[in-house]
Design a protein around this motif. Sequence first.
Motif, PDB file in Angstrom:
ATOM      1  N   CYS A 258       0.754  -1.143   0.046  1.00 56.31           N
ATOM      2  CA  CYS A 258      -0.010  -0.226  -0.002  1.00 56.31           C
ATOM      3  C   CYS A 258       0.730   1.162   0.124  1.00 56.31           C
ATOM      4  N   LEU A 259       0.312   2.363   0.398  1.00 56.08           N
ATOM      5  CA  LEU A 259       1.264   3.456   0.401  1.00 56.08           C
ATOM      6  C   LEU A 259       2.067   3.595   1.531  1.00 56.08           C
TER       7      LEU A 259
ATOM      8  N   TYR B 234       7.099   7.398   4.564  1.00 57.85           N
ATOM      9  CA  TYR B 234       7.011   8.522   5.576  1.00 57.85           C
ATOM     10  C   TYR B 234       7.059   7.679   6.932  1.00 57.85           C
TER      11      TYR B 234
ATOM     12  N   PRO C 238      -7.690   4.023   4.500  1.00 60.16           N
ATOM     13  CA  PRO C 238      -8.773   4.526   5.572  1.00 60.16           C
ATOM     14  C   PRO C 238      -8.100   5.353   6.638  1.00 60.16           C
TER      15      PRO C 238
HETATM   16  P1  4NP Z   1      -1.975   2.992   4.251  1.00 60.16           P
HETATM   17  O1  4NP Z   1      -2.286   4.254   4.631  1.00 60.16           O
HETATM   18  O2  4NP Z   1      -1.338   3.027   2.670  1.00 60.16           O
HETATM   19  O3  4NP Z   1      -3.101   2.050   4.023  1.00 60.16           O
HETATM   20  O4  4NP Z   1      -0.761   2.418   4.971  1.00 60.16           O
HETATM   21  C1  4NP Z   1      -1.895   5.192   4.801  1.00 60.16           C
HETATM   22  C2  4NP Z   1      -1.038   5.501   5.769  1.00 60.16           C
HETATM   23  C3  4NP Z   1      -0.165   7.019   5.909  1.00 60.16           C
HETATM   24  C4  4NP Z   1      -0.408   7.875   4.931  1.00 60.16           C
HETATM   25  C5  4NP Z   1      -1.174   7.428   3.880  1.00 60.16           C
HETATM   26  C6  4NP Z   1      -1.995   6.231   3.736  1.00 60.16           C
HETATM   27  N1  4NP Z   1       0.322   8.839   4.926  1.00 60.16           N
HETATM   28  O5  4NP Z   1       0.148   9.781   4.266  1.00 60.16           O
HETATM   29  O6  4NP Z   1       1.098   9.140   6.026  1.00 60.16           O
END
Ligand code: 4NP
Length: 169
Positions: free
Chosen positions: A19-20, A56, A138
């Motif tokens: 994922c991101l 990040y 989410p």
């Molecule tokens: P994930 O959710 O991709 O499902 O882990 C996110 C977690 C952090 C961030 C964006 C999406 N962020 O921008 O820090």
Amino acid sequence: MDIINSLKGKEKVRVLFVCLGNICRSPAADGIMRAIVEEHNDGERWEIDSAGTGGYHVGDLPDSRMRIHARRRGLELTHVCRKVRVADFDDFDLIIPMDASNESNLHRMAQTIEHEAKIIPMAKFVDMSLRYDYIPDPYYEGAEGFELVLDLLQNGCANLYEIVSKVIK
Ligand code: 4NP
């Protein structure tokens, strides 16, 4: 899916969820998939990991909200966040992005056609709802967003397990 058929006869399948941030969706998929494999006493045949296209949160445990929602379903998420690396395309058989943005980032990183063929979106395994052709982020949502992700991932991972198990040894 050709890439799934190409796993025929393999003793072990190696799956990377992406994922991101690698703190919400992909570590949840990772924990859910490990639990399914364990339930089937099938740990020998599966190697499971997760990673993020963004850096990040490298070194962090999953988001506390995701850990709380997962814990209510009996899952302890202990993955330590890491970024996707080019070597992952050789080290894993299936690379499973959560949404179209993760998918296009992975296609940009892939070095060969064989690498690209390993990328299959998570939503391809989800059949509980026609509403989602991706796993929605989410991070900026409330409890409902986390519960939805867990529902979609439990459904998709169960199907992934069944589909792959039929093909490998
Ligand atoms: P994930 O959710 O991709 O499902 O882990 C996110 C977690 C952090 C961030 C964006 C999406 N962020 O921008 O820090």
